[in-house]
Design a protein around this motif. Sequence first.
Motif, mmCIF file in Angstrom:
data_model
loop_
_atom_site.group_PDB
_atom_site.id
_atom_site.type_symbol
_atom_site.label_atom_id
_atom_site.label_comp_id
_atom_site.label_asym_id
_atom_site.label_seq_id
_atom_site.Cartn_x
_atom_site.Cartn_y
_atom_site.Cartn_z
ATOM 1 N N VAL A 42 -11.912 -29.740 22.529
ATOM 2 C CA VAL A 42 -12.548 -28.598 21.871
ATOM 3 C C VAL A 42 -12.882 -27.523 22.900
ATOM 4 O O VAL A 42 -13.413 -27.829 23.975
ATOM 5 C CB VAL A 42 -13.829 -29.047 21.125
ATOM 6 N N PHE A 43 -12.557 -26.285 22.550
ATOM 7 C CA PHE A 43 -12.816 -25.136 23.412
ATOM 8 C C PHE A 43 -13.404 -24.000 22.577
ATOM 9 O O PHE A 43 -13.300 -23.998 21.356
ATOM 10 C CB PHE A 43 -11.516 -24.634 24.054
ATOM 11 N N THR A 44 -13.977 -23.020 23.271
ATOM 12 C CA THR A 44 -14.485 -21.812 22.623
ATOM 13 C C THR A 44 -13.525 -20.666 22.904
ATOM 14 O O THR A 44 -13.072 -20.498 24.041
ATOM 15 C CB THR A 44 -15.876 -21.442 23.180
ATOM 16 N N ILE A 45 -13.218 -19.875 21.884
ATOM 17 C CA ILE A 45 -12.387 -18.690 22.083
ATOM 18 C C ILE A 45 -13.220 -17.660 22.843
ATOM 19 O O ILE A 45 -14.308 -17.296 22.409
ATOM 20 C CB ILE A 45 -11.909 -18.128 20.732
ATOM 21 N N ARG A 46 -12.713 -17.236 24.003
ATOM 22 C CA ARG A 46 -13.485 -16.306 24.833
ATOM 23 C C ARG A 46 -12.946 -14.886 24.821
ATOM 24 O O ARG A 46 -13.662 -13.946 25.151
ATOM 25 C CB ARG A 46 -13.598 -16.807 26.260
ATOM 26 N N ALA A 47 -11.666 -14.709 24.464
ATOM 27 C CA ALA A 47 -11.089 -13.360 24.497
ATOM 28 C C ALA A 47 -9.780 -13.319 23.728
ATOM 29 O O ALA A 47 -9.183 -14.354 23.443
ATOM 30 C CB ALA A 47 -10.837 -12.935 25.945
ATOM 31 N N TYR A 48 -9.370 -12.092 23.416
ATOM 32 C CA TYR A 48 -8.036 -11.838 22.888
ATOM 33 C C TYR A 48 -7.202 -11.278 24.027
ATOM 34 O O TYR A 48 -7.689 -10.480 24.822
ATOM 35 C CB TYR A 48 -8.066 -10.816 21.751
ATOM 36 N N ILE A 49 -5.944 -11.662 24.075
ATOM 37 C CA ILE A 49 -5.031 -11.158 25.098
ATOM 38 C C ILE A 49 -3.889 -10.423 24.412
ATOM 39 O O ILE A 49 -3.290 -10.955 23.487
ATOM 40 C CB ILE A 49 -4.461 -12.321 25.944
ATOM 41 N N GLY A 50 -3.595 -9.238 24.865
ATOM 42 C CA GLY A 50 -2.490 -8.469 24.301
ATOM 43 C C GLY A 50 -2.978 -7.410 23.337
ATOM 44 O O GLY A 50 -4.157 -7.317 23.028
ATOM 45 N N CYS A 51 -2.021 -6.634 22.855
ATOM 46 C CA CYS A 51 -2.372 -5.577 21.911
ATOM 47 C C CYS A 51 -2.773 -6.182 20.566
ATOM 48 O O CYS A 51 -2.447 -7.323 20.268
ATOM 49 C CB CYS A 51 -1.219 -4.598 21.749
ATOM 50 N N THR A 52 -3.445 -5.430 19.760
ATOM 51 C CA THR A 52 -3.979 -5.921 18.492
ATOM 52 C C THR A 52 -2.909 -6.539 17.604
ATOM 53 O O THR A 52 -3.108 -7.575 17.001
ATOM 54 C CB THR A 52 -4.684 -4.780 17.731
ATOM 55 N N ALA A 53 -1.752 -5.922 17.537
ATOM 56 C CA ALA A 53 -0.702 -6.404 16.636
ATOM 57 C C ALA A 53 -0.100 -7.735 17.100
ATOM 58 O O ALA A 53 0.414 -8.495 16.300
ATOM 59 C CB ALA A 53 0.396 -5.359 16.517
ATOM 60 N N ALA A 54 -0.163 -8.021 18.387
ATOM 61 C CA ALA A 54 0.468 -9.242 18.895
ATOM 62 C C ALA A 54 -0.468 -9.996 19.833
ATOM 63 O O ALA A 54 -0.042 -10.581 20.813
ATOM 64 C CB ALA A 54 1.760 -8.892 19.608
ATOM 65 N N ALA A 55 -1.760 -9.977 19.542
ATOM 66 C CA ALA A 55 -2.737 -10.616 20.411
ATOM 67 C C ALA A 55 -2.658 -12.137 20.316
ATOM 68 O O ALA A 55 -2.222 -12.696 19.316
ATOM 69 C CB ALA A 55 -4.138 -10.143 20.056
ATOM 70 N N GLN A 56 -3.068 -12.787 21.395
ATOM 71 C CA GLN A 56 -3.216 -14.235 21.437
ATOM 72 C C GLN A 56 -4.625 -14.518 21.942
ATOM 73 O O GLN A 56 -5.386 -13.604 22.216
ATOM 74 C CB GLN A 56 -2.158 -14.843 22.354
#
Length: 90
Positions: A42-56
């Motif tokens: 189990v992990f916590t989501i800390r950030a989005y990577i990439g542009c909004t349309a193709a973020a991970q």
Amino acid sequence: MKFKIGDLVRVRKLKSGVNYYMQDSSASNTATEEMVRAAGKVFTIRAYIGCTAAAQYRLNGINWNWTDEMLDPVVQHISRPKELPCQNTE
């Protein structure tokens, strides 16, 4: 995007070298051996990577970019206090 920053997620069972996609198929990522070994953790989501349309996603405590198909939500149960029997105060 399926998850928000701060959400708890569990890594699914993955196969190394296989592409996994975002829910809307806007982006994909190939699972690495380290990602495969993280299955069930189990992990916590800390950030989005990439542009909004193709973020991970980026997760706390582990490298790599992650997609929706690689992760499951962790449901947190809120414990309620046990019900106390009614007491007559008369």
